[in-house]
Design a protein around this motif. Sequence first.
Motif, PDB file in Angstrom:
ATOM      1  N   GLN A   1      41.872 -40.331  41.465  1.00 36.46           N
ATOM      2  CA  GLN A   1      41.053 -40.851  42.563  1.00 36.46           C
ATOM      3  C   GLN A   1      39.609 -40.897  42.091  1.00 36.46           C
ATOM      4  OE1 GLN A   1      41.741 -39.746  46.991  1.00 36.46           O
ATOM      5  NE2 GLN A   1      40.240 -38.297  46.271  1.00 36.46           N
ATOM      6  N   ALA A   2      38.887 -41.911  42.516  1.00 35.96           N
ATOM      7  CA  ALA A   2      37.485 -42.027  42.107  1.00 35.96           C
ATOM      8  C   ALA A   2      36.686 -42.707  43.198  1.00 35.96           C
ATOM      9  CB  ALA A   2      37.376 -42.813  40.801  1.00 35.96           C
ATOM     10  N   ALA A   3      35.422 -42.314  43.312  1.00 37.19           N
ATOM     11  CA  ALA A   3      34.521 -42.939  44.281  1.00 37.19           C
ATOM     12  C   ALA A   3      33.114 -42.962  43.686  1.00 37.19           C
ATOM     13  CB  ALA A   3      34.529 -42.172  45.597  1.00 37.19           C
ATOM     14  N   LYS A   4      32.605 -44.175  43.489  1.00 43.93           N
ATOM     15  CA  LYS A   4      31.223 -44.331  43.004  1.00 43.93           C
ATOM     16  C   LYS A   4      30.364 -44.762  44.176  1.00 43.93           C
ATOM     17  CE  LYS A   4      29.919 -47.988  40.672  1.00 43.93           C
ATOM     18  NZ  LYS A   4      29.801 -48.986  39.583  1.00 43.93           N
ATOM     19  N   ARG A   5      29.339 -43.968  44.482  1.00 45.28           N
ATOM     20  CA  ARG A   5      28.503 -44.227  45.651  1.00 45.28           C
ATOM     21  C   ARG A   5      27.040 -44.304  45.245  1.00 45.28           C
ATOM     22  NH1 ARG A   5      32.318 -39.668  48.203  1.00 45.28           N
ATOM     23  NH2 ARG A   5      33.856 -41.017  49.204  1.00 45.28           N
ATOM     24  N   LEU A   6      26.431 -45.439  45.507  1.00 46.20           N
ATOM     25  CA  LEU A   6      25.035 -45.668  45.140  1.00 46.20           C
ATOM     26  C   LEU A   6      24.301 -46.382  46.267  1.00 46.20           C
ATOM     27  CD1 LEU A   6      25.354 -46.894  41.434  1.00 46.20           C
ATOM     28  CD2 LEU A   6      24.359 -44.738  42.196  1.00 46.20           C
TER      29      LEU A   6
END
Length: 441
Positions: free
Chosen positions: A343-348
């Motif tokens: 699982q991955a989540a990139k938040r910018l």
Amino acid sequence: MVLKSCCVYSVGVVSVLMLILGISLVLTSVFPHLVQSMVKKQVVLKNGTDAFEAWKDPPAHIYMQFYFFNLTNPQEVLDGERPAVVEIGPYTYREYRPMEQIDFQDNGTKVTAVNSKTYIFQHNMSRGPESDLIRTVNIPAMTVMERFKDNSLEANLISAYMRGTGEGLFTTRTVGELLWGYEDGLLKALKVLRPDLDDVFGLFYKNNASNDGEYVFFTGQQNSRDFSRVDTWKGERSLYTVYEEDVTVKGITGYRFVPPSSVFANLTVNPDNAGFCVPAGNCLGSGLLNVSVCKEGAPIIMSSPHFYQADEKFAQDIFGMTPNKEEHQTAIDINPLTGVVLQAAKRLQINVYVEQIPNFSQTGNVRTVVFPVAYLNESATIDDAAAKKLKGIGVQQNVVENIPFMLIGLAIIVGGIFMLLVCQQKVPESTTAERQPLLSS
């Protein structure tokens, strides 16, 4: 009797040998090494493997979600008050990102590729349509004002044009326009003087159905834990992450890795971030990265959503900021056995540096503030088919690695049987000895 004794003691010898073998296997870690060897054959970027096909064209659904900050008090902000915003979203897009121009290097230990991305709007997963209106900072206008602020003549001419056309510090645009681009009147007027200037602006203009440069990945051939890990992007080192905690995703054990706070830290904490101090020595504070140099001079500042892990003053400057770890942290969950991403989540977050500029009346008495425009959440979770395969590998690991302990347990059981047989063998002898005097009489 002799044959019986031999059988009994043979059982004892077997139990001892099994115990010694089991302990030896535990101490030498033979079976864990065997498991790793099995994993290495399955988890490697190599033509013909399932792992390569999944990496080349990910079966897992990847989603890009956008959240916008709608300004509710534009006039008050121009009068010098604190901006108040309301988060609106998500606006969700299904992301397709096949690997292209694949080339294996360094004897198959690395592979280069470009990652073309296409975004398809998902209305059923979104707050509303792409035609929803958002009031936010007029980024083209702010960029132009920043660029010409030190040239009084040009600044006055541009300011006069802006007053005549109604251009101001804030603008109202649709979600689709803000993301994918719209023709800007001010940029179009300046294009007459500068033909090379692009008069279309969008936060992700030209990013749909395109790639962002060449990546170099580790194939996992030398170390399975490096499977598909990014080595460089466009020739530069990639950002790193550190272990945070153990997690479980779809019943599979994983390690969570997150970027350390030093990634966005100021120059005094992390000297490597000196390049984000623009101009040189002008650092905004921890939690922010000034990327204006990469955005053709546009005063764009990057941060985590809601200024999570940034200096407190940035969130305090904007009414409506509520930073929290669960919703705003970037994280990646990796299976420790295979190195596969669970699982991955990139938040910018995309922000704009806003300040009062004397030569432009459009800025009024605005405070100097890092104004939040929108933030993105790019996320994916392992699909059910891949999760099932990974669970199977986990079961194999548990069975194989427990063989030595099962052997030790079996040795103990056999040893117990041996002791029981020895005791039974001694009982008849003692009984016979007691009865002998009676027979003599």
